[in-house]
Design a protein around this motif. Structure first.
Motif, PDB file in Angstrom:
ATOM      1  N   PRO A  61       0.823  -1.217   0.000  1.00 53.67           N
ATOM      2  CA  PRO A  61       0.000   0.000   0.000  1.00 53.67           C
ATOM      3  C   PRO A  61       0.857   1.267   0.000  1.00 53.67           C
ATOM      4  O   PRO A  61       1.874   1.335   0.686  1.00 53.67           O
ATOM      5  N   PHE A  62       0.446   2.250  -0.798  1.00 51.73           N
ATOM      6  CA  PHE A  62       1.069   3.568  -0.853  1.00 51.73           C
ATOM      7  C   PHE A  62      -0.024   4.617  -0.805  1.00 51.73           C
ATOM      8  O   PHE A  62      -1.054   4.459  -1.464  1.00 51.73           O
ATOM      9  N   PRO A  78      14.021   4.137  -5.380  1.00 53.32           N
ATOM     10  CA  PRO A  78      13.555   3.854  -6.745  1.00 53.32           C
ATOM     11  C   PRO A  78      12.618   4.954  -7.252  1.00 53.32           C
ATOM     12  O   PRO A  78      12.181   5.812  -6.482  1.00 53.32           O
ATOM     13  N   ILE A  79      12.339   4.921  -8.528  1.00 50.54           N
ATOM     14  CA  ILE A  79      11.389   5.858  -9.149  1.00 50.54           C
ATOM     15  C   ILE A  79      10.108   5.084  -9.433  1.00 50.54           C
ATOM     16  O   ILE A  79      10.134   4.046 -10.100  1.00 50.54           O
ATOM     17  N   TYR A  80       9.000   5.601  -8.909  1.00 45.07           N
ATOM     18  CA  TYR A  80       7.702   4.960  -9.093  1.00 45.07           C
ATOM     19  C   TYR A  80       6.763   5.863  -9.872  1.00 45.07           C
ATOM     20  O   TYR A  80       6.766   7.082  -9.706  1.00 45.07           O
ATOM     21  N   GLY A  85      -3.931   3.923 -10.048  1.00 46.80           N
ATOM     22  CA  GLY A  85      -3.738   3.396  -8.707  1.00 46.80           C
ATOM     23  C   GLY A  85      -2.772   2.246  -8.592  1.00 46.80           C
ATOM     24  O   GLY A  85      -2.453   1.812  -7.490  1.00 46.80           O
ATOM     25  N   THR A  86      -2.249   1.739  -9.695  1.00 49.51           N
ATOM     26  CA  THR A  86      -1.251   0.677  -9.672  1.00 49.51           C
ATOM     27  C   THR A  86       0.127   1.320  -9.762  1.00 49.51           C
ATOM     28  O   THR A  86       0.377   2.136 -10.654  1.00 49.51           O
ATOM     29  N   VAL A  87       1.015   0.944  -8.843  1.00 51.86           N
ATOM     30  CA  VAL A  87       2.336   1.578  -8.758  1.00 51.86           C
ATOM     31  C   VAL A  87       3.368   0.706  -9.471  1.00 51.86           C
ATOM     32  O   VAL A  87       3.516  -0.482  -9.169  1.00 51.86           O
ATOM     33  N   GLY A 155       3.021  -2.036  -6.000  1.00 55.92           N
ATOM     34  CA  GLY A 155       1.975  -1.740  -5.027  1.00 55.92           C
ATOM     35  C   GLY A 155       0.775  -1.080  -5.646  1.00 55.92           C
ATOM     36  O   GLY A 155       0.591  -1.061  -6.865  1.00 55.92           O
ATOM     37  N   ARG A 156      -0.032  -0.503  -4.729  1.00 53.61           N
ATOM     38  CA  ARG A 156      -1.255   0.175  -5.160  1.00 53.61           C
ATOM     39  C   ARG A 156      -1.455   1.412  -4.288  1.00 53.61           C
ATOM     40  O   ARG A 156      -1.018   1.463  -3.136  1.00 53.61           O
ATOM     41  N   VAL A 157      -2.094   2.394  -4.859  1.00 52.95           N
ATOM     42  CA  VAL A 157      -2.399   3.620  -4.118  1.00 52.95           C
ATOM     43  C   VAL A 157      -3.692   3.393  -3.353  1.00 52.95           C
ATOM     44  O   VAL A 157      -4.707   2.984  -3.927  1.00 52.95           O
TER      45      VAL A 157
END
Length: 170
Positions: A61-62, A78-80, A85-87, A155-157
């Protein structure tokens, strides 16, 4: 009769010379044969092929605020980039997503609306894409599929705007 033939040759020789010269000029030569059409070459230079070595997707989760830490400004992180909503981890393409690079406006955030609009304006790189017309939602979905085949999902937002939280998987 003999004079008619001579006059005919005198008049025809310069004409034949001009025709032959014109047909052999470089501008009329066919272009060299290339193994790839021009559009394939340009796509090849900007588009990378799908990868077959991606890690299994993670569901970490983010929040949108936490995502800001991964904008490329800190070399130890890292660069995301988040799409719908998908990271995704785009660190290996820091030449494109790193600070000062062309797509850095999408780094460390969910810029779904801007991707759908094909916009590089900072004000368009926001997570709420609910007001995009159908054709731009399709563009956004194409970007999502492109990323899904090329970058690891990390992850996901968790705090996407409510206007799009139900649309994220469409």
């Amino acid at each position: 009769m003999f004079l008619v033939v001579i006059y005919g040759l005198v008049l025809a020789l310069p004409l034949l010379f001009l025709v032959r010269r014109h047909s052999l000029s470089p501008s009329n030569q066919p272009p060299p044969v290339d193994s790839q059409p021009e559009e394939k070459k340009s796509l090849k230079t900007i588009m990378q092929p799908p990868r077959d070595d991606l890690d299994p997707p993670k569901d970490d989760p983010f929040t949108l605020d936490q995502l800001k830490e991964f904008d490329g400004s800190d070399n130890s992180k890292p660069i995301y980039v988040s799409i719908k909503g998908t990271v995704f981890d785009v660190t290996r393409k820091s030449d494109v997503y790193g600070p000062g690079k062309s797509y850095n406006i999408f780094a460390g955030k969910d810029g779904s609306k801007g991707l759908g609009m094909s916009s590089l304006k900072l004000e368009d790189a926001v997570p709420d894409y609910s007001d995009l017309p159908e054709n731009e939602k399709n563009v956004l979905h194409d970007w999502f599929l492109f990323f899904q085949k090329r970058y690891n999902i990390v992850g996901r937002v968790t705090d996407m705007p409510t206007s799009v939280s139900n649309l994220a998987n469409l």
